[in-house]
Design an enzyme around this catalytic site. Structure first.
Site: not given
Lengths: 250, 250
Positions: B1-3, B75, B105
């Site tokens: 997972m992204c942030q 990110i 996300n």
């Protein structure tokens, strides 16, 4: 008048040397700068409404070797539109699932095109209006992204319609090719094997390209004024459109 | 997972502190980062497909106080789409003469919308497809840029159509407001007078906001995980859409 810098190469190449040459001229061109790098279909676009002389963003570009096959840079001296980020070249839009990057040097008089399509200016410059109109007309001419030859043909029909409104030196790229249109002042050269040494005109800086290249490398550089004092720059004729692919004019 | 990281403020504010907190988490999120700053209607978008831990571009963002009222950062840990610049969030498009910046996300399954309008993905992520579809549907719903309340109403109708395909935490801004949609994990807080000290969770760094603000300042911060250990972060409910204007939820 602003200053343009374009680079088209057959292998990802950095533009630190040429951009340093351009940024040196930023004293008179203090109303912002911008530079767009294609990396395959992706784009990095750095814009700043501070002078390229002072901007930390320009410092990054001069010291971080971003390698790209298509680069368009611009330092701005405002003629139309206030000094603001939204008026800073290059401009970017998406068409047919490809990004397009555009920068203009010149001044278009009484250019208020009918923009009925999907491209509207965010800022208030003649340049961004011209770019939006170009994108709109390209979108009308082709259903999806055509090959470079067809695009060049369409652009050759559109350029005179902009040029008749005033000075229209421009650089345009979609990541596949770089198109350059000369109106009053634009120069180009190709660097290829055998590479040699070159010295910047306005700064005490030399590069020996032979030491940083391979014999297969080829790069075309397009700039408002010749950037180096010891290379053969060729001038664009008024109204001349050239397309550069893999580091050479086609 | 992204942030994700979003910031919405009533006065131009830098995000060096919060971005440092986000970049600290980049070890696990090494597939690129990006950050978009609105300055009035203009946008600076920095993207890099290197980790925010190593990228010189991220270093610039951490040390150059770019002041903005709307910021969206991301990110990336790739779930769909290769690691490439064209797949790096945030994405940007123009609609109605305004730039729009979007980051996501999550992971949308079987989301292949019919994109018949003027917005086509350049890369190959579910996220950019979702953004193009949102832009297309907004363009169909309004002839020109509506006010924030109307836009929020339209977005509230569109969000469930994306959310039903999977995890859809997202941030969206057009420079006037910041919209945040929570699906599985998204938090927010408002910092306002009386300001106090805050400490980053993942890095040994504190800021005393009282020393860098005026009593009129107000800033909302939205992040996947709370960035600080000593402030009251509130969680989004699944399917909750919030709009932030001038540093506060509306």
């Amino acid at each position: 008048m602003c200053q343009l810098l374009g680079m088209n190469a057959n292998t990802p190449t950095d533009v630190m040397f040429s951009f340093t040459g351009l940024a040196t001229r930023a004293d008179e061109h203090k109303d912002g700068f911008g530079i767009g790098f294609f990396e395959d279909k992706g784009v990095r676009l750095f814009v700043d409404h501070h002078s390229a002389r002072q901007s930390p963003v320009a410092e990054l570009v001069k010291t971080y070797p971003i390698r790209s096959k298509q680069v368009i840079a611009h330092i701005r001296k405002a003629t139309q539109g206030v000094v603001a980020l939204e008026n800073t070249h290059p401009f970017q839009r998406e068409l047919w699932g490809r990004y397009w990057v555009f920068a203009h040097n010149g001044d278009l008089k009484n250019f208020e095109p009918r923009l009925h399509g999907a491209f509207k200016p965010v800022g208030c410059t003649d340049s961004e209006r011209a770019f939006c109109w170009l994108m709109q007309e390209l979108a009308k001419s082709h259903a999806s992204v055509p090959d470079v030859a067809e695009l060049t043909h369409t652009l050759a029909e559109l350029m005179p319609q902009l040029h008749r409104h005033g000075t229209f030196n421009m650089l345009l790229s979609n990541g596949q090719a770089l198109w350059a249109h000369g109106s009053t002042k634009l120069h180009w050269l190709v660097r290829q094997h055998p590479f040699r040494r070159a010295a910047l005109r306005d700064e005490n800086l030399q590069v020996d390209f032979a030491s940083v290249t391979t014999p297969q490398d080829r790069v075309a550089v397009i700039a408002t004024e010749p950037l180096t004092s010891d290379e053969d720059w060729q001038a664009f004729a008024p109204g001349e459109l050239r397309v550069f692919v893999d580091g050479a004019p086609r």
